[in-house]
Design a protein around this motif. Structure first.
Motif, PDB file in Angstrom:
ATOM      1  N   THR A 103       0.820  -1.217   0.000  1.00 19.47           N
ATOM      2  CA  THR A 103       0.000   0.000   0.000  1.00 19.47           C
ATOM      3  C   THR A 103       0.852   1.264   0.000  1.00 19.47           C
ATOM      4  O   THR A 103       0.341   2.357   0.237  1.00 19.47           O
ATOM      5  CB  THR A 103      -0.927   0.010   1.229  1.00 19.47           C
ATOM      6  N   ARG A 104       2.145   1.125  -0.264  1.00 17.19           N
ATOM      7  CA  ARG A 104       3.050   2.274  -0.307  1.00 17.19           C
ATOM      8  C   ARG A 104       3.362   2.613  -1.761  1.00 17.19           C
ATOM      9  O   ARG A 104       3.888   1.785  -2.501  1.00 17.19           O
ATOM     10  CB  ARG A 104       4.330   1.985   0.479  1.00 17.19           C
ATOM     11  N   GLY A 105       3.052   3.836  -2.138  1.00 15.51           N
ATOM     12  CA  GLY A 105       3.159   4.219  -3.534  1.00 15.51           C
ATOM     13  C   GLY A 105       4.438   4.956  -3.869  1.00 15.51           C
ATOM     14  O   GLY A 105       5.110   5.526  -3.003  1.00 15.51           O
ATOM     15  N   THR A 106       4.775   4.958  -5.150  1.00 14.35           N
ATOM     16  CA  THR A 106       5.879   5.739  -5.702  1.00 14.35           C
ATOM     17  C   THR A 106       5.383   6.443  -6.951  1.00 14.35           C
ATOM     18  O   THR A 106       4.783   5.807  -7.832  1.00 14.35           O
ATOM     19  CB  THR A 106       7.077   4.850  -6.068  1.00 14.35           C
ATOM     20  N   VAL A 107       5.626   7.744  -7.028  1.00 18.57           N
ATOM     21  CA  VAL A 107       5.299   8.507  -8.234  1.00 18.57           C
ATOM     22  C   VAL A 107       6.557   8.580  -9.091  1.00 18.57           C
ATOM     23  O   VAL A 107       7.581   9.116  -8.657  1.00 18.57           O
ATOM     24  CB  VAL A 107       4.807   9.922  -7.889  1.00 18.57           C
ATOM     25  N   ALA A 108       6.489   8.022 -10.290  1.00 11.88           N
ATOM     26  CA  ALA A 108       7.621   8.027 -11.215  1.00 11.88           C
ATOM     27  C   ALA A 108       7.319   8.961 -12.375  1.00 11.88           C
ATOM     28  O   ALA A 108       6.194   9.003 -12.878  1.00 11.88           O
ATOM     29  CB  ALA A 108       7.891   6.620 -11.737  1.00 11.88           C
ATOM     30  N   VAL A 109       8.333   9.719 -12.803  1.00 12.47           N
ATOM     31  CA  VAL A 109       8.233  10.587 -13.973  1.00 12.47           C
ATOM     32  C   VAL A 109       9.273  10.110 -14.981  1.00 12.47           C
ATOM     33  O   VAL A 109      10.466  10.033 -14.667  1.00 12.47           O
ATOM     34  CB  VAL A 109       8.454  12.062 -13.604  1.00 12.47           C
ATOM     35  N   LEU A 110       8.815   9.788 -16.194  1.00 13.51           N
ATOM     36  CA  LEU A 110       9.656   9.162 -17.203  1.00 13.51           C
ATOM     37  C   LEU A 110       9.677  10.006 -18.466  1.00 13.51           C
ATOM     38  O   LEU A 110       8.644  10.546 -18.884  1.00 13.51           O
ATOM     39  CB  LEU A 110       9.114   7.769 -17.550  1.00 13.51           C
ATOM     40  N   ASP A 111      10.857  10.100 -19.086  1.00 15.97           N
ATOM     41  CA  ASP A 111      10.990  10.751 -20.383  1.00 15.97           C
ATOM     42  C   ASP A 111      11.129   9.658 -21.436  1.00 15.97           C
ATOM     43  O   ASP A 111      12.159   8.967 -21.479  1.00 15.97           O
ATOM     44  CB  ASP A 111      12.215  11.664 -20.405  1.00 15.97           C
TER      45      ASP A 111
ATOM     46  N   GLY B  76      14.840   8.309 -21.770  1.00 14.08           N
ATOM     47  CA  GLY B  76      14.907   7.262 -20.760  1.00 14.08           C
ATOM     48  C   GLY B  76      15.151   7.784 -19.359  1.00 14.08           C
ATOM     49  O   GLY B  76      15.257   6.994 -18.412  1.00 14.08           O
ATOM     50  N   ALA B  77      15.256   9.103 -19.192  1.00 14.16           N
ATOM     51  CA  ALA B  77      15.472   9.672 -17.855  1.00 14.16           C
ATOM     52  C   ALA B  77      14.286   9.348 -16.955  1.00 14.16           C
ATOM     53  O   ALA B  77      13.130   9.364 -17.391  1.00 14.16           O
ATOM     54  CB  ALA B  77      15.663  11.178 -17.953  1.00 14.16           C
ATOM     55  N   ARG B  78      14.583   9.063 -15.686  1.00 13.86           N
ATOM     56  CA  ARG B  78      13.532   8.709 -14.730  1.00 13.86           C
ATOM     57  C   ARG B  78      13.808   9.364 -13.387  1.00 13.86           C
ATOM     58  O   ARG B  78      14.935   9.372 -12.906  1.00 13.86           O
ATOM     59  CB  ARG B  78      13.455   7.187 -14.544  1.00 13.86           C
ATOM     60  N   LYS B  79      12.770   9.940 -12.793  1.00 12.80           N
ATOM     61  CA  LYS B  79      12.804  10.439 -11.426  1.00 12.80           C
ATOM     62  C   LYS B  79      11.696   9.741 -10.648  1.00 12.80           C
ATOM     63  O   LYS B  79      10.650   9.417 -11.213  1.00 12.80           O
ATOM     64  CB  LYS B  79      12.595  11.954 -11.375  1.00 12.80           C
TER      65      LYS B  79
ATOM     66  N   GLN C  51      -5.840  14.974   0.121  1.00 14.51           N
ATOM     67  CA  GLN C  51      -5.201  16.260  -0.138  1.00 14.51           C
ATOM     68  C   GLN C  51      -4.788  16.344  -1.603  1.00 14.51           C
ATOM     69  O   GLN C  51      -4.394  15.349  -2.208  1.00 14.51           O
ATOM     70  CB  GLN C  51      -3.948  16.442   0.718  1.00 14.51           C
ATOM     71  N   ILE C  52      -4.870  17.554  -2.162  1.00 15.21           N
ATOM     72  CA  ILE C  52      -4.241  17.839  -3.446  1.00 15.21           C
ATOM     73  C   ILE C  52      -2.856  18.395  -3.150  1.00 15.21           C
ATOM     74  O   ILE C  52      -2.696  19.361  -2.399  1.00 15.21           O
ATOM     75  CB  ILE C  52      -5.058  18.856  -4.260  1.00 15.21           C
ATOM     76  N   ARG C  53      -1.826  17.775  -3.738  1.00 13.02           N
ATOM     77  CA  ARG C  53      -0.444  18.177  -3.514  1.00 13.02           C
ATOM     78  C   ARG C  53       0.255  18.320  -4.861  1.00 13.02           C
ATOM     79  O   ARG C  53      -0.228  17.808  -5.884  1.00 13.02           O
ATOM     80  CB  ARG C  53       0.283  17.155  -2.629  1.00 13.02           C
ATOM     81  N   THR C  54       1.397  18.995  -4.879  1.00 14.43           N
ATOM     82  CA  THR C  54       2.120  19.215  -6.127  1.00 14.43           C
ATOM     83  C   THR C  54       3.602  18.902  -5.961  1.00 14.43           C
ATOM     84  O   THR C  54       4.168  19.031  -4.874  1.00 14.43           O
ATOM     85  CB  THR C  54       1.972  20.667  -6.623  1.00 14.43           C
ATOM     86  N   ILE C  55       4.214  18.499  -7.074  1.00 17.12           N
ATOM     87  CA  ILE C  55       5.645  18.228  -7.171  1.00 17.12           C
ATOM     88  C   ILE C  55       6.219  19.108  -8.277  1.00 17.12           C
ATOM     89  O   ILE C  55       5.626  19.219  -9.356  1.00 17.12           O
ATOM     90  CB  ILE C  55       5.914  16.755  -7.537  1.00 17.12           C
ATOM     91  N   ASP C  56       7.372  19.710  -8.030  1.00 17.22           N
ATOM     92  CA  ASP C  56       8.124  20.385  -9.083  1.00 17.22           C
ATOM     93  C   ASP C  56       9.042  19.342  -9.709  1.00 17.22           C
ATOM     94  O   ASP C  56      10.086  18.996  -9.150  1.00 17.22           O
ATOM     95  CB  ASP C  56       8.928  21.550  -8.512  1.00 17.22           C
ATOM     96  N   THR C  57       8.664  18.831 -10.870  1.00 16.84           N
ATOM     97  CA  THR C  57       9.430  17.734 -11.465  1.00 16.84           C
ATOM     98  C   THR C  57      10.759  18.196 -12.050  1.00 16.84           C
ATOM     99  O   THR C  57      11.599  17.361 -12.404  1.00 16.84           O
ATOM    100  CB  THR C  57       8.613  17.038 -12.565  1.00 16.84           C
ATOM    101  N   ALA C  58      10.969  19.526 -12.152  1.00 16.45           N
ATOM    102  CA  ALA C  58      12.265  20.030 -12.615  1.00 16.45           C
ATOM    103  C   ALA C  58      13.292  20.037 -11.492  1.00 16.45           C
ATOM    104  O   ALA C  58      14.498  20.124 -11.750  1.00 16.45           O
ATOM    105  CB  ALA C  58      12.108  21.436 -13.189  1.00 16.45           C
ATOM    106  N   ALA C  59      12.826  19.943 -10.245  1.00 15.19           N
ATOM    107  CA  ALA C  59      13.722  19.922  -9.088  1.00 15.19           C
ATOM    108  C   ALA C  59      14.189  18.489  -8.830  1.00 15.19           C
ATOM    109  O   ALA C  59      13.629  17.531  -9.364  1.00 15.19           O
ATOM    110  CB  ALA C  59      12.997  20.481  -7.869  1.00 15.19           C
TER     111      ALA C  59
ATOM    112  N   ALA D 284      14.515  14.857  -7.278  1.00 18.85           N
ATOM    113  CA  ALA D 284      13.506  13.987  -6.683  1.00 18.85           C
ATOM    114  C   ALA D 284      13.789  13.803  -5.199  1.00 18.85           C
ATOM    115  O   ALA D 284      14.906  14.016  -4.718  1.00 18.85           O
ATOM    116  CB  ALA D 284      13.496  12.637  -7.394  1.00 18.85           C
ATOM    117  N   GLY D 285      12.764  13.397  -4.457  1.00 19.35           N
ATOM    118  CA  GLY D 285      12.914  13.166  -3.027  1.00 19.35           C
ATOM    119  C   GLY D 285      11.752  12.346  -2.521  1.00 19.35           C
ATOM    120  O   GLY D 285      11.013  11.730  -3.297  1.00 19.35           O
ATOM    121  N   ASP D 286      11.584  12.332  -1.205  1.00 19.19           N
ATOM    122  CA  ASP D 286      10.448  11.629  -0.628  1.00 19.19           C
ATOM    123  C   ASP D 286       9.161  12.357  -1.000  1.00 19.19           C
ATOM    124  O   ASP D 286       9.135  13.586  -1.115  1.00 19.19           O
ATOM    125  CB  ASP D 286      10.587  11.552   0.892  1.00 19.19           C
TER     126      ASP D 286
END
Length: 330
Positions: free
Chosen positions: A174-182, A186-189, A220-228, A230-232
C-alpha cells in the motif's frame, strides 16, 4: 456532437443501442464503467431547476466538444477496446497486450494519441496508441525507454504531459511511488513514500505535477516540481484538503480549479473547488443504482470530463454499456 444530440432526441435511441451492443464480444469481468460529462460549470448552474430535457440540452450545447472515441482497458487487462462515445459501439476488434503482460491504465497524450501502460515481470512499460479517423487502431508502438520498476495496483494512475513525459504510480503493497519518465531519453525520477495511502488524480501543468493523496483522513491535493531533484513524496507541497467522502479529484492544468467526484445518496456528484479547497459549483449530478465505486476522473485535452462509476452515462441520453472496463480515456 450534432449527430450525437440528434440520436438522443429520437425516441428509438435506447432500442437501437441495445441492438448495437447485443452482438459485441464481452471482455473481462465487469468492474468499471464510463461516465461521459463535459465542463461548462456556469451553464449547469444557470439552468438548475429547469425542465430535465431542456437543462441537459442547454448544458451540452455549452460544454466542450465531446471527443468521438473512448479507449478502454478491459477489467482483467486482457485487451484494449475503442468505442464510439455517442453510440457505445466498438469501432473494431479488441487489441491484446504484449506477451506476458496485462494492460493497466490509459491516458490521452499529445497530438490526439494515447499512452497505454502494461504490467508484468516487476515492471511497468508503455505503448503509444494511435487511431484512424474511424476510431480503429492504427498503431500500438512500444516506448522502450520508458520503464517504471514496480507493480501496478487497481488504483495506479497515469498522466501524460504536453511534452510527452509520463507520470505513473506504482505500489509496494500500500506504499506508492510517483515516477516521472521521459520516453525520448529514458530519464527517470521517482518520489517514493513509506506512508500508506492511495495516490491518484495525476495532472500536469508545465513542470508541475499535481496529485490527490489519501494518506490519513481526508484526501489532499499536492504538487511536485518535477524540474527539481527527486525526493520523498512527503516533500511535495500541500495545496488543499478535500472533504471526506471524496472518491477522486484532480487539479485543472491552469491551477485554479480542483474537480472532485463522489457517490452520495444514490447520485454521482462532480463538484468544483477552488485551488485552496473552497467548495464551488456542482458540475454534474446524476442518479446511480446502488453504491458504485468511482474509479477514475479524467479530463480530455479540451477539458471535457470522463469518469468511471457504474453505468455509461452522458449529459443527455440513454446509459451506454461499459461494465467490462477498468479504465478509460478520450
Amino acid at each position: 456532437m450534432d449527430g450525437r444530440h440528434g440520436k438522443h432526441q429520437e425516441p428509438a435511441r435506447g432500442s437501437r443501442l441495445r441492438e448495437a451492443w447485443r452482438g459485441l464480444l464481452p471482455i473481462g469481468v465487469a468492474t468499471g464503467v464510463v461516465l461521459v460529462v463535459g465542463g461548462g460549470f456556469d451553464v449547469l448552474e444557470r439552468h438548475q431547476g429547469a425542465e430535465k430535457s431542456r437543462s441537459a440540452k442547454a448544458a451540452s450545447d455549452a460544454e466542450p466538444t465531446v471527443p468521438r472515441f473512448v479507449v478502454g482497458v478491459a477489467a482483467d487487462g486482457s485487451a484494449l477496446v475503442v468505442r464510439d462515445s455517442g453510440t457505445g459501439a466498438d469501432t473494431g476488434p479488441p487489441v491484446a497486450p504484449p506477451p506476458g503482460r496485462r494492460f493497466t491504465r490509459v491516458a490521452s497524450g499529445p497530438d490526439g494519441t494515447y499512452v497505454v501502460a502494461s504490467s508484468g515481470g516487476g515492471t511497468v512499460t508503455f505503448q503509444r496508441l494511435a487511431l484512424d479517423d474511424d476510431g480503429r487502431v492504427e498503431e500500438l508502438a512500444p516506448l522502450p525507454k520508458a520503464v517504471a520498476p514496480g507493480e501496478s495496483a487497481d488504483w495506479s494512475d497515469l498522466a501524460v504531459a504536453a511534452d510527452g513525459r509520463i507520470a505513473y504510480v506504482t505500489y509496494a503493497g500500500t506504499r506508492g511511488t510517483v515516477a516521472v519518465l521521459d520516453p525520448d531519453t529514458g530519464a527517470r525520477k521517482a518520489w517514493p513514500t513509506t506512508l500508506r495511502g492511495r495516490i491518484g488524480g495525476l495532472s500536469w501543468s508545465g513542470d508541475t505535477l499535481a496529485f490527490a493523496w489519501t494518506a490519513s483522513g481526508a484526501p489532499q491535493i499536492r504538487t511536485i516540481d518535477t524540474a527539481a531533484p527527486a525526493g520523498d513524496l512527503t516533500s511535495s507541497k500541500a495545496l488543499a484538503t478535500l472533504p471526506s467522502g471524496t472518491s477522486a479529484a484532480f487539479l485543472r492544468p491552469d491551477g485554479s480549479t480542483i474537480v472532485t467526484g463522489r457517490v452520495q445518496d444514490a447520485n454521482l456528484v462532480l463538484q468544483a473547488f477552488t485551488a485552496s479547497g473552497e467548495p464551488g459549483q456542482v458540475i454534474w449530478k446524476h442518479p446511480v443504482e446502488g453504491d458504485p465505486e468511482l474509479k477514475a476522473l479524467d479530463p480530455a485535452e479540451n477539458g471535457a470530463l470522463l469518469a468511471l462509476a457504474d453505468d455509461v452515462h452522458t449529459p443527455a441520453g440513454d446509459p451506454l454499456p461499459g461494465k467490462d472496463l477498468a479504465d478509460a480515456a478520450w
